[in-house]
Design an enzyme around this catalytic site. Sequence first.
Site, mmCIF file in Angstrom:
data_model
loop_
_atom_site.group_PDB
_atom_site.id
_atom_site.type_symbol
_atom_site.label_atom_id
_atom_site.label_comp_id
_atom_site.label_asym_id
_atom_site.label_seq_id
_atom_site.Cartn_x
_atom_site.Cartn_y
_atom_site.Cartn_z
ATOM 1 N N SER A 15 -21.874 11.623 13.969
ATOM 2 C CA SER A 15 -21.503 12.578 15.025
ATOM 3 C C SER A 15 -22.445 12.595 16.216
ATOM 4 O O SER A 15 -22.521 13.586 16.939
ATOM 5 C CB SER A 15 -21.394 13.987 14.433
ATOM 6 O OG SER A 15 -22.501 14.302 13.612
ATOM 7 N N ILE A 19 -15.942 10.113 18.905
ATOM 8 C CA ILE A 19 -15.066 11.078 18.258
ATOM 9 C C ILE A 19 -15.876 12.060 17.418
ATOM 10 O O ILE A 19 -15.603 13.269 17.416
ATOM 11 C CB ILE A 19 -14.024 10.343 17.387
ATOM 12 C CG1 ILE A 19 -13.037 9.577 18.272
ATOM 13 C CG2 ILE A 19 -13.267 11.336 16.497
ATOM 14 C CD1 ILE A 19 -12.072 8.681 17.501
ATOM 15 N N GLY A 20 -16.876 11.577 16.708
ATOM 16 C CA GLY A 20 -17.683 12.450 15.870
ATOM 17 C C GLY A 20 -18.382 13.539 16.662
ATOM 18 O O GLY A 20 -18.411 14.702 16.241
ATOM 19 N N TYR A 154 -11.566 -4.327 9.146
ATOM 20 C CA TYR A 154 -11.562 -2.925 9.580
ATOM 21 C C TYR A 154 -10.289 -2.235 9.099
ATOM 22 O O TYR A 154 -10.342 -1.137 8.528
ATOM 23 C CB TYR A 154 -11.657 -2.873 11.103
ATOM 24 C CG TYR A 154 -11.501 -1.492 11.703
ATOM 25 C CD1 TYR A 154 -12.554 -0.582 11.669
ATOM 26 C CD2 TYR A 154 -10.317 -1.107 12.329
ATOM 27 C CE1 TYR A 154 -12.419 0.680 12.238
ATOM 28 C CE2 TYR A 154 -10.171 0.142 12.896
ATOM 29 C CZ TYR A 154 -11.221 1.028 12.851
ATOM 30 O OH TYR A 154 -11.085 2.282 13.417
#
Length: 264
Positions: A15, A19-20, A154
Amino acid sequence: MQIHLKNRRAIVTGSTAGIGLAIASGLAATGAHVVVTGRTQARVDEALAAIAKDVSGASLSGVAGDLGTQEGAEHLIKQVPEADILINNLGIFEPKAFFDIPDEDWLRFFEVNVMSGVRLSRHYAQGMAKRGWGRIQFISSESGVQIPAEMVQYGMTKTAQLAVSRGLAETLAGTGVTVNAVLPGPTRSEGVGDFFGKIAADKGISQQDVERDFIATHRPSTVIKRLATVEEVANMCVYLASEQASATTGAAMRVDGGVVRSIV
């Protein structure tokens, strides 16, 4: 709808950026105490300062360590024994042709993208179930549904996250703990921005042109015809962490801009 998560403790892995970081900031704005995690103390400190600047009165703490390892997971658990909300966001990606992906890469991607969430969920979910309330999320990807030929390793991990998420939801049935997966599409995160920026520099074109070419060539089914913002993804995650989302569990929630051609 007003989301209030005061007196709830949330851990968001990976984070310090992208996005985190957006999820951590969004949860802090609801009143939750947010634990920011990253590989280095410097990155964690930078993220804490950024959230504190954006969210007045934010309740925050941070833990530095490599959560892609068993030792890193154990360190976090020792520092933060209990949590009400766990967002398994940590992940890595790397475009590489299938025939060029060595065994070490397959194992590394699985350790970081899958096992990090497995280890933490295994610990924190038990406490949530005993207390009768909890929220666990796995940040998967539309690449887990439509495996990209340029990143099979991935895509494999993102599909695995969907299986773990649904299986854990079944395991925790009736406990008051919800488990969901969130599937972002192409998103303008720090990592993606750096990747596109390098391509732009190599080709001598703008990053905007690289993004447009990527959408047209690799994600032509998108309905929004652009990259999502990290905040758009985080909004879904904050909702799923809320009291209001108590009937949503075992689900794969897409924030992919319509890339996946499916009506369910």
